[in-house]
Design a protein around this motif. Structure first.
Motif, PDB file in Angstrom:
ATOM      1  N   LEU A  66       0.854  -1.186   0.000  1.00  0.00           N
ATOM      2  CA  LEU A  66       0.000   0.000   0.000  1.00  0.00           C
ATOM      3  C   LEU A  66       0.890   1.234   0.000  1.00  0.00           C
ATOM      4  N   ASP A  67       0.569   2.201  -0.847  1.00  0.00           N
ATOM      5  CA  ASP A  67       1.384   3.411  -0.987  1.00  0.00           C
ATOM      6  C   ASP A  67       0.664   4.556  -0.277  1.00  0.00           C
ATOM      7  N   THR A  68       0.841   4.629   1.018  1.00  0.00           N
ATOM      8  CA  THR A  68       0.151   5.648   1.806  1.00  0.00           C
ATOM      9  C   THR A  68       0.770   5.728   3.198  1.00  0.00           C
ATOM     10  N   THR A  80       5.923   4.667   1.999  1.00  0.00           N
ATOM     11  CA  THR A  80       5.541   6.050   2.307  1.00  0.00           C
ATOM     12  C   THR A  80       6.603   6.965   1.703  1.00  0.00           C
ATOM     13  N   ASN A  81       6.279   8.222   1.648  1.00  0.00           N
ATOM     14  CA  ASN A  81       7.276   9.238   1.304  1.00  0.00           C
ATOM     15  C   ASN A  81       6.861  10.513   2.022  1.00  0.00           C
ATOM     16  N   PRO A  82       7.693  11.550   2.028  1.00  0.00           N
ATOM     17  CA  PRO A  82       7.348  12.752   2.794  1.00  0.00           C
ATOM     18  C   PRO A  82       6.037  13.376   2.346  1.00  0.00           C
ATOM     19  N   PRO A 139      10.944   1.920  -9.571  1.00  0.00           N
ATOM     20  CA  PRO A 139      10.683   2.745 -10.749  1.00  0.00           C
ATOM     21  C   PRO A 139       9.323   3.425 -10.616  1.00  0.00           C
ATOM     22  N   PHE A 140       9.287   4.740 -10.886  1.00  0.00           N
ATOM     23  CA  PHE A 140       8.064   5.540 -10.727  1.00  0.00           C
ATOM     24  C   PHE A 140       7.322   5.613 -12.061  1.00  0.00           C
ATOM     25  N   VAL A 141       6.375   4.725 -12.227  1.00  0.00           N
ATOM     26  CA  VAL A 141       5.676   4.568 -13.499  1.00  0.00           C
ATOM     27  C   VAL A 141       4.865   5.816 -13.877  1.00  0.00           C
ATOM     28  N   GLY A 142       3.986   6.252 -12.979  1.00  0.00           N
ATOM     29  CA  GLY A 142       3.072   7.357 -13.291  1.00  0.00           C
ATOM     30  C   GLY A 142       3.803   8.646 -13.631  1.00  0.00           C
ATOM     31  N   ARG A 143       4.908   8.882 -12.928  1.00  0.00           N
ATOM     32  CA  ARG A 143       5.611  10.157 -13.181  1.00  0.00           C
ATOM     33  C   ARG A 143       6.272  10.168 -14.557  1.00  0.00           C
ATOM     34  N   LEU A 144       6.677   8.979 -15.063  1.00  0.00           N
ATOM     35  CA  LEU A 144       7.191   8.926 -16.437  1.00  0.00           C
ATOM     36  C   LEU A 144       6.050   9.109 -17.430  1.00  0.00           C
ATOM     37  N   ALA A 199       6.129   1.498  -8.743  1.00  0.00           N
ATOM     38  CA  ALA A 199       5.635   2.575  -7.869  1.00  0.00           C
ATOM     39  C   ALA A 199       5.035   3.687  -8.718  1.00  0.00           C
ATOM     40  N   SER A 200       4.458   4.670  -8.009  1.00  0.00           N
ATOM     41  CA  SER A 200       3.744   5.756  -8.695  1.00  0.00           C
ATOM     42  C   SER A 200       2.658   5.144  -9.589  1.00  0.00           C
ATOM     43  N   ILE A 201       1.925   4.229  -8.991  1.00  0.00           N
ATOM     44  CA  ILE A 201       0.818   3.533  -9.670  1.00  0.00           C
ATOM     45  C   ILE A 201      -0.416   4.425  -9.587  1.00  0.00           C
TER      46      ILE A 201
HETATM   47  O1  G3P Z   1       5.564   5.027  -4.501  1.00  0.00           O
HETATM   48  C1  G3P Z   1       5.894   6.256  -5.051  1.00  0.00           C
HETATM   49  C2  G3P Z   1       4.718   7.132  -5.043  1.00  0.00           C
HETATM   50  O2  G3P Z   1       4.400   7.509  -3.752  1.00  0.00           O
HETATM   51  C3  G3P Z   1       4.788   8.297  -5.933  1.00  0.00           C
HETATM   52  O3  G3P Z   1       3.557   8.373  -6.480  1.00  0.00           O
HETATM   53  O4  G3P Z   1       1.642   9.425  -7.522  1.00  0.00           O
HETATM   54  O5  G3P Z   1       3.307  10.831  -6.259  1.00  0.00           O
HETATM   55  O6  G3P Z   1       3.894   9.843  -8.454  1.00  0.00           O
HETATM   56  P1  G3P Z   1       3.085   9.712  -7.228  1.00  0.00           P
END
Ligand code: G3P
Length: 217
Positions: A5-7, A27-29, A129-134, A165-167
């Motif tokens: 889970l990415d949260t 998680t990230n900041p 790898p950050f899929v959505g950001r690419l 990641a970045s799904i």
């Molecule tokens: O796992 C990485 C994610 O938190 C970044 O997602 O949607 O901010 O590109 P996003």
């Protein structure tokens, strides 16, 4: 493919944990800030107590010494904590120091196969790898996942796991699974979208209606 889970939202993590399909959290900041958490350490410790699998949390200082020091500190918070280190030259140095100390690293903000390969060689446990950001900048983010998986499979000594990641949506999860990603880390709304299908909903309604008419006979 395993599901993380990415949260950093505790309620979402508790809800998702009940489903029995979540084996880790990233998680990230930005996510910690979005969750409205004021005490970073307490938040991460709580997440580590809810989900027993790997919980990734970002190192938020710059410079090799400071990053190593903060990562060492974070690694004492819980046995399942993983430190996120960015895919830079400094990050490589930090990752190789931490790997020798058996501190698990998630090599993050990865946007190229070369970054992933170097992260793996430095001893990262995970590559993100950050899929959505690419996708956001007009590139094919999932192709990066496919390429990293392909390269890692050619070198069986690489044990680094690939976290897609970045799904952003359920189709990303399908594509990540087809690509052979070890893990996809998904936002809570995407997790809930993954299980939903309108035909399942109408099927349930029809079965229940038919069952009620049978039981009235
Ligand atoms: O796992 C990485 C994610 O938190 C970044 O997602 O949607 O901010 O590109 P996003």
């Amino acid at each position: 493919m395993r599901i993380f889970l990415d949260t950093a939202n505790i309620e979402q993590i508790k809800q998702a944990a009940k489903l029995g399909v979540v084996s880790g959290v990233t998680t990230n900041p930005s996510l910690v800030s979005q969750a409205g958490a004021t005490d970073y350490e307490a938040t991460i410790k709580e997440i580590c107590s809810i989900i027993s699998g790997p919980i990734s949390t970002e190192v938020v200082v710059e410079g090799v010494e400071a990053m190593v020091e903060q990562a060492r500190q974070i690694s004492t918070w819980a046995p399942n904590v993983v430190v996120k280190i960015p895919a830079t030259a400094e990050g490589l140095e930090v990752t190789s120091i931490l790997a020798k100390e058996k501190i698990k690293v998630n090599f993050t903000l990865c946007f190229s196969v070369n970054q992933a390969l170097l992260g793996a060689r430095a001893g990262a446990a995970y590559i993100s790898p950050f899929v959505g950001r690419l996708d956001d900048i007009g590139q094919d983010g999932m192709q990066l996942v496919r390429d990293i998986v392909d390269v890692f499979q050619k070198y069986p000594e690489i044990r680094t796991e690939v976290i897609a990641a970045s799904i952003r949506h359920p189709q990303h999860c399908v594509e990540a699974a087809k690509a052979g990603a070890h893990i996809a880390t998904v936002p809570y709304p995407v997790l809930m979208q993954m299980i939903r299908h309108p035909l399942t909903d109408t099927g349930i309604s029809r079965f229940l209606a038919d069952w009620r008419s049978v039981s009235r006979r």
